[in-house]
Motif scaffolding. Structure first.
Motif, PDB file in Angstrom:
ATOM      1  N   SER A   9     -10.790   4.884 -13.043  1.00  0.00           N
ATOM      2  CA  SER A   9      -9.411   4.433 -12.605  1.00  0.00           C
ATOM      3  C   SER A   9      -9.499   3.272 -11.454  1.00  0.00           C
ATOM      4  O   SER A   9     -10.616   3.128 -11.148  1.00  0.00           O
ATOM      5  CB  SER A   9      -8.701   5.573 -11.733  1.00  0.00           C
ATOM      6  OG  SER A   9      -9.440   5.919 -10.586  1.00  0.00           O
ATOM      7  N   GLN A  11      -6.787   1.357  -8.194  1.00  0.00           N
ATOM      8  CA  GLN A  11      -5.574   0.923  -7.790  1.00  0.00           C
ATOM      9  C   GLN A  11      -5.262  -0.402  -7.277  1.00  0.00           C
ATOM     10  O   GLN A  11      -6.579  -1.218  -7.004  1.00  0.00           O
ATOM     11  CB  GLN A  11      -5.390   1.745  -6.352  1.00  0.00           C
ATOM     12  CG  GLN A  11      -5.484   3.248  -6.763  1.00  0.00           C
ATOM     13  CD  GLN A  11      -4.980   4.034  -5.595  1.00  0.00           C
ATOM     14  OE1 GLN A  11      -4.252   3.658  -4.689  1.00  0.00           O
ATOM     15  NE2 GLN A  11      -5.885   5.328  -5.529  1.00  0.00           N
ATOM     16  N   GLN A  14      -1.900  -2.515  -3.102  1.00  0.00           N
ATOM     17  CA  GLN A  14      -1.757  -1.553  -2.106  1.00  0.00           C
ATOM     18  C   GLN A  14      -1.317  -0.254  -2.750  1.00  0.00           C
ATOM     19  O   GLN A  14      -0.480   0.579  -2.032  1.00  0.00           O
ATOM     20  CB  GLN A  14      -0.448  -2.131  -1.149  1.00  0.00           C
ATOM     21  CG  GLN A  14      -0.937  -3.383  -0.359  1.00  0.00           C
ATOM     22  CD  GLN A  14      -0.608  -4.618  -1.038  1.00  0.00           C
ATOM     23  OE1 GLN A  14       0.316  -4.755  -1.637  1.00  0.00           O
ATOM     24  NE2 GLN A  14      -1.517  -5.591  -1.012  1.00  0.00           N
ATOM     25  N   GLY A  15      -2.105   0.095  -3.739  1.00  0.00           N
ATOM     26  CA  GLY A  15      -1.601   1.233  -4.331  1.00  0.00           C
ATOM     27  C   GLY A  15      -0.350   1.441  -5.278  1.00  0.00           C
ATOM     28  O   GLY A  15       0.058   2.604  -5.561  1.00  0.00           O
ATOM     29  N   ASN A  16       0.378   0.290  -5.507  1.00  0.00           N
ATOM     30  CA  ASN A  16       1.609   0.416  -6.169  1.00  0.00           C
ATOM     31  C   ASN A  16       1.566   0.549  -7.651  1.00  0.00           C
ATOM     32  O   ASN A  16       2.340   0.755  -8.381  1.00  0.00           O
ATOM     33  CB  ASN A  16       2.604  -0.888  -5.839  1.00  0.00           C
ATOM     34  CG  ASN A  16       3.189  -0.518  -4.432  1.00  0.00           C
ATOM     35  OD1 ASN A  16       3.531   0.742  -3.678  1.00  0.00           O
ATOM     36  ND2 ASN A  16       3.102  -1.604  -3.571  1.00  0.00           N
ATOM     37  N   LYS A  18      -1.429   1.880 -10.289  1.00  0.00           N
ATOM     38  CA  LYS A  18      -2.607   2.545 -10.554  1.00  0.00           C
ATOM     39  C   LYS A  18      -2.881   2.482 -12.067  1.00  0.00           C
ATOM     40  O   LYS A  18      -1.959   2.887 -12.982  1.00  0.00           O
ATOM     41  CB  LYS A  18      -2.577   4.121 -10.146  1.00  0.00           C
ATOM     42  CG  LYS A  18      -2.125   4.049  -8.620  1.00  0.00           C
ATOM     43  CD  LYS A  18      -1.878   5.548  -8.131  1.00  0.00           C
ATOM     44  CE  LYS A  18      -1.619   5.513  -6.617  1.00  0.00           C
ATOM     45  NZ  LYS A  18      -1.230   6.933  -6.339  1.00  0.00           N
ATOM     46  N   CYS A  37       4.874   1.927  -9.218  1.00  0.00           N
ATOM     47  CA  CYS A  37       5.863   2.659  -8.162  1.00  0.00           C
ATOM     48  C   CYS A  37       7.127   1.713  -8.364  1.00  0.00           C
ATOM     49  O   CYS A  37       7.312   0.573  -8.345  1.00  0.00           O
ATOM     50  CB  CYS A  37       5.366   2.328  -6.681  1.00  0.00           C
ATOM     51  SG  CYS A  37       4.167   3.555  -6.207  1.00  0.00           S
TER      52      CYS A  37
END
Length: 143
Positions: A9, A11, A14-16, A18, A37
């Motif tokens: 995995s 990201q 900024q983690g938006n 994955k 997101c």
């Protein structure tokens, strides 16, 4: 997406965004799940260019429109919306993604697809197992 189901995995943004993936030896394929997101559309691609780059990239685009999942196998010949592989008749392109689905859930869009490691389509990059690949990503809120 249950992260523990996947070998790998990452990201991004900024983690938006994955990305989860795993090799399926019985199918000689890779299964992908991408969670974005709040996205209306998203794109993920692999390229043989150092540092990434859209030109020549093997790209998957997805969106959910009117409840329908639209996930396409594409290639980029320029810095513009990538062409569907199947529309590139001169290069014998074809749609090589399968088990495609997407849905919006809890403020995110979830995409799922599978693809053979080597497709035989000149528009596709081989997926390198246990090796680093250059990736490109994009997502947006406008159609």
């Amino acid at each position: 997406v249950q992260p523990e189901e996947y070998e790998s995995s990452a990201q991004f943004m900024q983690g938006n965004l994955k990305l989860f993936w795993r090799y399926l030896p019985g199918e000689v394929a890779v299964e992908f799940n991408m969670q974005v997101c709040g996205s209306v559309w998203a794109g993920f691609g692999v390229t043989d260019q150092k540092g990434g780059g859209m030109i020549g990239a093997d790209i998957v685009t997805g969106q959910v429109a009117n409840g329908l999942a639209l996930i396409d196998d594409r290639t980029s010949k320029d810095r513009q919306v990538p062409a569907k592989d199947e529309s590139l008749a001169v290069a014998n392109g074809r749609e090589d993604l399968y088990d495609k689905r997407a849905l919006r859930q809890g403020g995110a869009t979830l995409y799922h697809w599978k693809r053979k490691v080597v497709t035989g389509d000149v528009n596709d990059q081989p997926l390198l197992i246990n090796r680093v690949m250059e990736v490109i990503l994009a997502y947006g809120m406008n159609d």
